[in-house]
Design a protein around this motif. Sequence first.
Motif, PDB file in Angstrom:
ATOM      1  N   ARG A   1       0.833  -1.216   0.000  1.00  0.00           N
ATOM      2  CA  ARG A   1       0.000   0.000   0.000  1.00  0.00           C
ATOM      3  C   ARG A   1       0.862   1.259   0.000  1.00  0.00           C
ATOM      4  O   ARG A   1       0.614   2.203  -0.745  1.00  0.00           O
ATOM      5  CB  ARG A   1      -0.916   0.025   1.225  1.00  0.00           C
ATOM      6  CG  ARG A   1      -2.172  -0.792   1.100  1.00  0.00           C
ATOM      7  CD  ARG A   1      -3.164  -0.494   2.225  1.00  0.00           C
ATOM      8  NE  ARG A   1      -2.568  -0.443   3.559  1.00  0.00           N
ATOM      9  CZ  ARG A   1      -2.338  -1.495   4.339  1.00  0.00           C
ATOM     10  NH1 ARG A   1      -2.659  -2.706   3.923  1.00  0.00           N
ATOM     11  NH2 ARG A   1      -1.805  -1.342   5.534  1.00  0.00           N
ATOM     12  N   GLN A   2       1.889   1.258   0.836  1.00  0.00           N
ATOM     13  CA  GLN A   2       2.734   2.444   0.947  1.00  0.00           C
ATOM     14  C   GLN A   2       3.578   2.661  -0.305  1.00  0.00           C
ATOM     15  O   GLN A   2       3.793   3.803  -0.728  1.00  0.00           O
ATOM     16  CB  GLN A   2       3.608   2.347   2.200  1.00  0.00           C
ATOM     17  CG  GLN A   2       2.772   2.446   3.469  1.00  0.00           C
ATOM     18  CD  GLN A   2       3.508   1.969   4.700  1.00  0.00           C
ATOM     19  OE1 GLN A   2       4.608   1.434   4.617  1.00  0.00           O
ATOM     20  NE2 GLN A   2       2.894   2.162   5.861  1.00  0.00           N
TER      21      GLN A   2
ATOM     22  N   ARG B   1       2.680   1.766  -3.357  1.00  0.00           N
ATOM     23  CA  ARG B   1       1.732   2.275  -4.350  1.00  0.00           C
ATOM     24  C   ARG B   1       1.481   3.767  -4.111  1.00  0.00           C
ATOM     25  O   ARG B   1       1.470   4.575  -5.030  1.00  0.00           O
ATOM     26  CB  ARG B   1       0.423   1.481  -4.293  1.00  0.00           C
ATOM     27  CG  ARG B   1      -0.745   2.063  -5.068  1.00  0.00           C
ATOM     28  CD  ARG B   1      -0.504   2.422  -6.507  1.00  0.00           C
ATOM     29  NE  ARG B   1       0.017   1.333  -7.285  1.00  0.00           N
ATOM     30  CZ  ARG B   1       0.579   1.480  -8.500  1.00  0.00           C
ATOM     31  NH1 ARG B   1       0.671   2.666  -9.061  1.00  0.00           N
ATOM     32  NH2 ARG B   1       1.035   0.460  -9.148  1.00  0.00           N
ATOM     33  N   ARG B   2       1.293   4.154  -2.858  1.00  0.00           N
ATOM     34  CA  ARG B   2       1.058   5.558  -2.535  1.00  0.00           C
ATOM     35  C   ARG B   2       2.272   6.415  -2.928  1.00  0.00           C
ATOM     36  O   ARG B   2       2.124   7.490  -3.501  1.00  0.00           O
ATOM     37  CB  ARG B   2       0.765   5.706  -1.047  1.00  0.00           C
ATOM     38  CG  ARG B   2       0.489   7.133  -0.646  1.00  0.00           C
ATOM     39  CD  ARG B   2       0.142   7.221   0.820  1.00  0.00           C
ATOM     40  NE  ARG B   2      -0.024   8.607   1.197  1.00  0.00           N
ATOM     41  CZ  ARG B   2      -0.126   9.032   2.434  1.00  0.00           C
ATOM     42  NH1 ARG B   2      -0.096   8.179   3.436  1.00  0.00           N
ATOM     43  NH2 ARG B   2      -0.261  10.312   2.690  1.00  0.00           N
ATOM     44  N   PHE B   3       3.464   5.937  -2.631  1.00  0.00           N
ATOM     45  CA  PHE B   3       4.687   6.668  -2.974  1.00  0.00           C
ATOM     46  C   PHE B   3       4.791   6.845  -4.485  1.00  0.00           C
ATOM     47  O   PHE B   3       5.121   7.924  -4.975  1.00  0.00           O
ATOM     48  CB  PHE B   3       5.914   5.947  -2.418  1.00  0.00           C
ATOM     49  CG  PHE B   3       7.203   6.660  -2.705  1.00  0.00           C
ATOM     50  CD1 PHE B   3       7.565   7.781  -1.973  1.00  0.00           C
ATOM     51  CD2 PHE B   3       8.049   6.213  -3.701  1.00  0.00           C
ATOM     52  CE1 PHE B   3       8.760   8.452  -2.234  1.00  0.00           C
ATOM     53  CE2 PHE B   3       9.245   6.876  -3.972  1.00  0.00           C
ATOM     54  CZ  PHE B   3       9.594   7.998  -3.233  1.00  0.00           C
TER      55      PHE B   3
ATOM     56  N   ASP C   1       2.309   6.764  -6.652  1.00  0.00           N
ATOM     57  CA  ASP C   1       1.212   7.624  -7.119  1.00  0.00           C
ATOM     58  C   ASP C   1       1.379   9.084  -6.732  1.00  0.00           C
ATOM     59  O   ASP C   1       0.940   9.972  -7.451  1.00  0.00           O
ATOM     60  CB  ASP C   1      -0.126   7.120  -6.567  1.00  0.00           C
ATOM     61  CG  ASP C   1      -0.562   5.808  -7.198  1.00  0.00           C
ATOM     62  OD1 ASP C   1      -0.004   5.427  -8.251  1.00  0.00           O
ATOM     63  OD2 ASP C   1      -1.463   5.164  -6.631  1.00  0.00           O
ATOM     64  N   GLU C   2       2.016   9.349  -5.585  1.00  0.00           N
ATOM     65  CA  GLU C   2       2.099  10.712  -5.073  1.00  0.00           C
ATOM     66  C   GLU C   2       3.513  11.279  -5.030  1.00  0.00           C
ATOM     67  O   GLU C   2       3.692  12.468  -4.772  1.00  0.00           O
ATOM     68  CB  GLU C   2       1.522  10.763  -3.644  1.00  0.00           C
ATOM     69  CG  GLU C   2       0.075  10.354  -3.551  1.00  0.00           C
ATOM     70  CD  GLU C   2      -0.406  10.240  -2.113  1.00  0.00           C
ATOM     71  OE1 GLU C   2       0.320  10.674  -1.180  1.00  0.00           O
ATOM     72  OE2 GLU C   2      -1.518   9.706  -1.913  1.00  0.00           O
ATOM     73  N   GLY C   3       4.507  10.442  -5.257  1.00  0.00           N
ATOM     74  CA  GLY C   3       5.899  10.835  -5.042  1.00  0.00           C
ATOM     75  C   GLY C   3       6.516  11.626  -6.183  1.00  0.00           C
ATOM     76  O   GLY C   3       5.834  12.097  -7.097  1.00  0.00           O
TER      77      GLY C   3
ATOM     78  N   THR D   1       5.822  11.349 -10.287  1.00  0.00           N
ATOM     79  CA  THR D   1       4.558  11.648 -10.956  1.00  0.00           C
ATOM     80  C   THR D   1       4.740  12.833 -11.902  1.00  0.00           C
ATOM     81  O   THR D   1       5.602  13.664 -11.711  1.00  0.00           O
ATOM     82  CB  THR D   1       3.462  11.984  -9.919  1.00  0.00           C
ATOM     83  OG1 THR D   1       3.860  13.140  -9.195  1.00  0.00           O
ATOM     84  CG2 THR D   1       3.220  10.817  -8.973  1.00  0.00           C
TER      85      THR D   1
END
Length: 151
Positions: free
Chosen positions: A135-136, A138-140, A142-144, A147
């Motif tokens: 999850r983390q 994927r978040r990194f 998507d938001e890191g 992008t």
Amino acid sequence: MENSTGHDIAEALGLLLRRSTRAHLYTRLTAGLGEAVDELTYPVLSGLARTGACSAADLGREIGLDRTTVTRRADRLERAALLQRQPDPADGRATLLALTEEGHSVVAATRQRLAAGIEATLASWPPEEARAFARQLRRFVDEGPFTPEHE
């Protein structure tokens, strides 16, 4: 502050993204899948699986190779019936590269091998830690900093 979290992550990503690391991984993923499928042609196959049919120039931008290199590697894959060239419906003068059914099967096999390797690595982790990492990560992604908003 040299030992910050940002530096730790940057160092780990540097190791992960090294060309030699990718080549070694691609060699393992493509072993035994045919003479045309190797660490050089894998990015073309994988990139086309992500993008769908596209020009050599567009694929090159996606996978970080120049159009000439993509075309040369696509030639090998076309001879092996893993890729086909088709007319671009938007521009009759242009050609698109597209995976064949066999090409899609090869990509599926490499992705299964990659997923199995990741699962094997995470097998010793407590399941909740493995899920949290997924999850983390994927978040990194998507938001890191990778992008388009950060370009």
